[in-house]
Every structure is written in C-alpha cells, then in structure tokens.
Scaffold this active site. Structure first.
Site, PDB file in Angstrom:
ATOM      1  N   ASP A  13     -57.848  15.643  21.084  1.00 20.90           N
ATOM      2  CA  ASP A  13     -58.363  16.961  21.303  1.00 20.90           C
ATOM      3  C   ASP A  13     -57.978  17.625  22.371  1.00 20.90           C
ATOM      4  OD1 ASP A  13     -59.708  16.271  18.536  1.00 20.90           O
ATOM      5  OD2 ASP A  13     -61.132  15.128  19.890  1.00 20.90           O
ATOM      6  N   GLU A  14     -57.101  17.326  23.080  1.00 22.11           N
ATOM      7  CA  GLU A  14     -56.757  18.083  24.456  1.00 22.11           C
ATOM      8  C   GLU A  14     -56.025  19.500  24.110  1.00 22.11           C
ATOM      9  OE1 GLU A  14     -55.295  15.193  23.306  1.00 22.11           O
ATOM     10  OE2 GLU A  14     -55.710  13.511  24.556  1.00 22.11           O
ATOM     11  N   GLY A  15     -56.039  19.722  22.906  1.00 22.83           N
ATOM     12  CA  GLY A  15     -55.385  21.308  22.617  1.00 22.83           C
ATOM     13  C   GLY A  15     -53.932  21.011  22.572  1.00 22.83           C
ATOM     14  N   GLY A  17     -52.250  21.282  19.719  1.00 22.92           N
ATOM     15  CA  GLY A  17     -52.030  22.199  18.827  1.00 22.92           C
ATOM     16  C   GLY A  17     -51.232  23.463  19.477  1.00 22.92           C
ATOM     17  N   ASN A  38     -56.611  12.287   9.941  1.00 22.69           N
ATOM     18  CA  ASN A  38     -57.431  12.176  11.014  1.00 22.69           C
ATOM     19  C   ASN A  38     -57.273  13.110  12.112  1.00 22.69           C
ATOM     20  OD1 ASN A  38     -55.316  10.729  11.359  1.00 22.69           O
ATOM     21  ND2 ASN A  38     -56.039   8.903  12.439  1.00 22.69           N
ATOM     22  N   GLY A  40     -56.476  16.765  13.830  1.00 19.52           N
ATOM     23  CA  GLY A  40     -56.845  18.059  13.477  1.00 19.52           C
ATOM     24  C   GLY A  40     -56.100  19.257  14.715  1.00 19.52           C
ATOM     25  N   ARG A 142     -48.207  -5.385   3.807  1.00 19.90           N
ATOM     26  CA  ARG A 142     -46.803  -5.334   2.789  1.00 19.90           C
ATOM     27  C   ARG A 142     -47.426  -5.142   1.324  1.00 19.90           C
ATOM     28  NH1 ARG A 142     -44.558  -9.883   5.809  1.00 19.90           N
ATOM     29  NH2 ARG A 142     -46.905  -9.983   6.162  1.00 19.90           N
ATOM     30  N   THR A 238     -57.451   4.290  17.184  1.00 20.14           N
ATOM     31  CA  THR A 238     -57.019   4.515  15.734  1.00 20.14           C
ATOM     32  C   THR A 238     -55.873   3.322  15.422  1.00 20.14           C
ATOM     33  OG1 THR A 238     -55.953   6.192  14.105  1.00 20.14           O
ATOM     34  CG2 THR A 238     -55.062   6.205  16.243  1.00 20.14           C
TER      35      THR A 238
HETATM   36  P1  IMP Z   1     -59.489   6.650  12.597  1.00 22.38           P
HETATM   37  O1  IMP Z   1     -58.380   7.124  13.097  1.00 22.38           O
HETATM   38  O2  IMP Z   1     -60.149   7.717  11.657  1.00 22.38           O
HETATM   39  O3  IMP Z   1     -59.435   5.220  12.010  1.00 22.38           O
HETATM   40  O4  IMP Z   1     -60.669   6.522  13.678  1.00 22.38           O
HETATM   41  C1  IMP Z   1     -60.386   5.726  14.643  1.00 22.38           C
HETATM   42  C2  IMP Z   1     -61.032   6.484  16.210  1.00 22.38           C
HETATM   43  O5  IMP Z   1     -59.857   7.472  16.439  1.00 22.38           O
HETATM   44  C3  IMP Z   1     -62.372   7.221  16.165  1.00 22.38           C
HETATM   45  O6  IMP Z   1     -63.040   7.326  17.290  1.00 22.38           O
HETATM   46  C4  IMP Z   1     -62.059   8.658  15.872  1.00 22.38           C
HETATM   47  O7  IMP Z   1     -62.884   9.722  16.052  1.00 22.38           O
HETATM   48  C5  IMP Z   1     -60.610   8.793  16.738  1.00 22.38           C
HETATM   49  N1  IMP Z   1     -59.687   9.769  16.455  1.00 22.38           N
HETATM   50  C6  IMP Z   1     -58.800   9.770  15.166  1.00 22.38           C
HETATM   51  N2  IMP Z   1     -58.104  10.710  15.181  1.00 22.38           N
HETATM   52  C7  IMP Z   1     -58.559  11.652  16.231  1.00 22.38           C
HETATM   53  C8  IMP Z   1     -57.848  12.845  16.517  1.00 22.38           C
HETATM   54  O8  IMP Z   1     -56.918  13.586  16.121  1.00 22.38           O
HETATM   55  N3  IMP Z   1     -58.700  13.263  17.625  1.00 22.38           N
HETATM   56  C9  IMP Z   1     -59.580  12.580  18.257  1.00 22.38           C
HETATM   57  N4  IMP Z   1     -59.969  11.508  17.669  1.00 22.38           N
HETATM   58  C10 IMP Z   1     -59.266  10.938  16.670  1.00 22.38           C
END
Ligand code: IMP
Length: 424
Positions: A13-15, A17, A38, A40, A142, A238
């Site tokens: 979420d550092e911007g 995009g 996951n 955005g 796998r 993640t």
């Molecule tokens: P997952 O990727 O849904 O398994 O989540 C694992 C961790 O990564 C959690 O703390 C999520 O909030 C974080 N996370 C996953 N994708 C993002 C992202 O795009 N931005 C910020 N945090 C993320």
C-alpha cells in the site's frame, strides 16, 4: 529498451499504483508476475478512480500489452468481475494476456483461507481471505489447477473432481465446514474458463519477444518486500515473492532483461494485518496520518496501522531488491505535523543498536525505534512540481531519507493524481 521493475519497499500500500501508472504510460508492455487479488491498486486518472486487483494498471492505456505471468494466482470469478467493470467504463481489455501456467484460485481455497485463519484464533495471520495462501500451497504440493486446465473442460473436470474431493474432506472432517457440490463448481468454473480462453497466451514468450524487439517493459510488483515469504516478517507475510527477483521467476524472463528497479515507499509507514511494527503510532498523530492519508485497505477496507518512516526497513529493501531508485509517496500527508520522526536503528533489550532489519520476529518484537527528528511543514505542497519548489523542511527530510536508505530518491509524490509527482 528499458525494463523497469516497481516494487513495494514496506508492508504494501505504498501507492505503487500511481508510480506504476506513470511508468506504464511510458512503457509498451506491462507485466504482473506474482500475487493475486489480495493486491489492490488505486489509480486516479483524469479525476476518475480505478481500483484494480488483478489486471495490470497499464490497462487504462489502450495501446499497451498487459500481461499476467505464470507466478500469479488468479481468481476467475473476481477477474471476470474486473473485466466487466472496466468494460462498463469503456476500457478495452483486448490487449490483456494470461499465462497458461498461472494457478487458479478455486472456491475451496477461499473457504480454507477463512477456516484456517479462524482455527489459528489469536495467532491468525490476518490474511485478505482471498484464498491466496491455500492456492500457493496446492501449487507447491503439485496438485494445483492451472489456467491451462481451466480452459480445457475435460482436463479441468477431472482435476477439479480429484482435488475437490480431498478439499471437501478437509473442510468437513478437519474444520467441520460445508462440502462443495463439486459438479456445481465444475459447471460454474467451466463457464469462467470459456470467458478466459481468448486471453490465454505464453507470457514468457511474449515478454522475451518484446525485450528482443527493444520494447519498453514495466513489471508491476504487488504486495511488498516485508510481505515476502522469505525476506518479510514471516509468518505475517503473503505466500509469494514480491521482490525484484520474484519478477523474473514469475514471468519467465532472465534477470539480465531488467535495467532499472524502483522501490516505492510512503513518507511514513503503514501495515494491514498482524505482526510487530516498531514505529507504529497508536495515538492522535497515527489517527491523523490515517485520516489525511486515507489509509484504509483497497481490498478489504480495513483501517491500516500507521507509523513513522522506518529507514531500517527501507534499507533492507534497497539491499534485497537491488534498488536503483526510490519513489517516496504521500509526502503531502505529513503536512501540518510539528515534528517528523524517522527511525534510524533498532535498540535491542541488551542495549545494542541494530542497523540491519532482523531476520526473526522475536528480535523485531523486542526492539525500540531510535529516532531522528525533523522540523515539520505547514505549506500546501500538492502543487509543487520540482524539488526546489518544496519547503526547505521537506527538502531536508527527503535528502536525509536518501542518506539513511543509501538510495537516490528519484520521485516524490505530493498528491493522489498522477500529475502530482516530482521527478528528480
Ligand atoms: P494474504 O496475501 O491474503 O495471504 O495475506 C497475508 C498478509 O499479507 C496479510 O497481512 C495481508 O494483509 C497482507 N497483504 C496481502 N496483500 C497485500 C497488499 O496488496 N497490500 C498490503 N498487504 C497485503
């Protein structure tokens, strides 16, 4: 033939995009190589806000080739929703391609993500519950279903029946959940396969050919360095490699193709989900940064935890990604704060100061941030377009970040629109 990678240097979420969008406007090919929905990205273009989860940001430009690489996990239902919402707004997706090797997020992955988080109770990871972890688990076990399988109905039905049977057993017998009607799932997802089929092409080959033809390529990172499965704050991470090196494996290109690696950081720090956060501000300043910066998750809407800029983290990112430059975003959010703080080291319980980000959570939880303080600024900087136009306090802050992180600050974000950027 520049090939840029844009990577997140903090917890996401550092911007990214916005930086991705600026660089995408100069690229001919835009590639996404890991993660799934996951992620955005919010992109503001001509006053219009687009929220993208899977589709590369380059899609807003009709002439760009937009590629989704083998390292991505793709939820077809969500992806088709994204295709439809872009179509409704007149954005063409005819230049979009998906690698047949990418893995499919099946509905049982989403359910299992939720059930295993529930089972962990207070020790949950705080995932986005989009099924990302369980899909990567199947990939490495796998037994995953790939896009290639999804678009071949007979192969798909056979694989979905085999894996679905096991997943139903786990869901019902381990977690006490409800079984999926596998034939219904197969019917529904076969239809998704038909919609996806025209988009499928070998992204490794397309990227290689583009590189050979001297085209400008931009690889857009999702998530960020501290969410990397190895170099992040494990287990609060993640399940993929959001590092610059992950781009090569996730796309199927060699590292020599890459010419420039840009790391994006916010002028402060945020994180969603659980885990230690040394510079976290659990006070009015933290609330102010959250509200002014609009720090609520694009994917889940969750309020983000906020804190001061942590140079130990960004230095770690500079090293593990081999960054050529930093983009510091949202400097404008800090306007109106009397004092700004930057963490320059971690004080350990034994009094030692750590300069490098520690490998374990135990060390990270036990440390106290060592701060350097800076004078704040009250001027509106959203109209500044050159470094020299910035108030002196901002200039000092940026120059010191550059020294502390051992990396040139190449871009500074001063507002949400893609024109609100200073390039140095
Ligand atoms: P997952 O990727 O849904 O398994 O989540 C694992 C961790 O990564 C959690 O703390 C999520 O909030 C974080 N996370 C996953 N994708 C993002 C992202 O795009 N931005 C910020 N945090 C993320």
């Amino acid at each position: 033939m520049p090939a840029n990678i844009v990577i997140g240097t903090q917890w996401g979420d550092e911007g990214k995009g916005k930086i991705i969008d600026i660089l995408a406007s100069r690229a001919e090919v835009v590639v996404r190589s890991q993660g799934g929905n996951n992620a955005g990205h919010t992109v503001v273009n001509n006053g219009e806000t687009y929220k993208l989860h899977l589709i590369p940001s380059g899609i807003l430009y009709p002439d760009k080739l937009c590629l989704i690489g083998a390292g991505v996990v793709l939820d077809p239902k969500d992806f088709i929703g994204e295709l439809n919402s872009l179509a409704e707004r007149g954005v063409s997706t005819s230049n979009l391609k998906i690698d047949p090797r990418a893995h499919v997020v099946m509905p049982w992955h989403i359910v299992l993500d939720g059930l295993s988080e529930e089972f962990r109770g207070n020790s949950d990871i705080g995932t986005t519950k989009r099924g990302i972890g369980p899909t990567y688990m199947d990939k490495y076990e796998r037994c995953g279903i790939r896009i290639y399988d999804l678009i071949n109905p007979e192969v798909f039905a056979e694989k979905a029946r085999a894996t679905g049977k096991l997943k139903n057993k786990i869901i019902t017998e381990v977690y006490g959940g409800n079984a999926f009607d596998l034939e219904e799932v197969i019917k529904e997802y076969t239809e998704y396969g038909k919609i996806l089929a025209p988009y499928v092409a070998d992204v490794s080959v397309l990227t290689y050919e583009a590189s050979k033809a001297g085209k400008t390529i931009m690889f857009e990172g999702a998530q960020a360095t501290l969410l990397d499965i190895d170099f992040g704050t494990y287990p609060y991470v993640t399940s993929s490699h959001p590092l610059s090196a992950g781009v090569c494996v996730g796309t199927g290109v060699g590292p020599k193709v890459i010419t420039n690696i840009i790391g994006v950081a916010k002028a402060y720090t945020t994180r969603v989900g659980k885990g230690p956060f040394p510079t976290e501000l659990d006070d009015e300043t933290g609330d102010k940064i959250r509200n002014v910066g609009g720090e609520f998750g694009t994917t889940t809407g969750r309020p983000r935890r906020t804190g001061w800029f942590d140079a130990v983290i960004v230095r770690h990112s500079v090293r593990v990604n081999g960054l050529d430059g930093l983009a510091i975003n949202k400097l404008d959010t800090l306007c109106g704060l009397d004092t700004l703080k930057v963490c320059v080291g971690y004080k350990m319980p034994d009094g030692n100061i750590l300069e490098n980000f520690p490998p374990t959570l135990e060390e990270l939880s036990g440390c106290l941030p060592v701060y350097e303080e800076f004078e704040g600024f009250n001027e509106d900087i959203t109209g500044c377009r050159s470094f020299e136009e910035l108030p002196e306090a901002c200039q000092k802050y940026i120059l010191r970040l550059e020294e502390l992180c051992d990396c040139k600050v190449a871009m500074i974000g001063v507002g949400p629109d893609r024109t609100q950027i200073i390039e140095r």
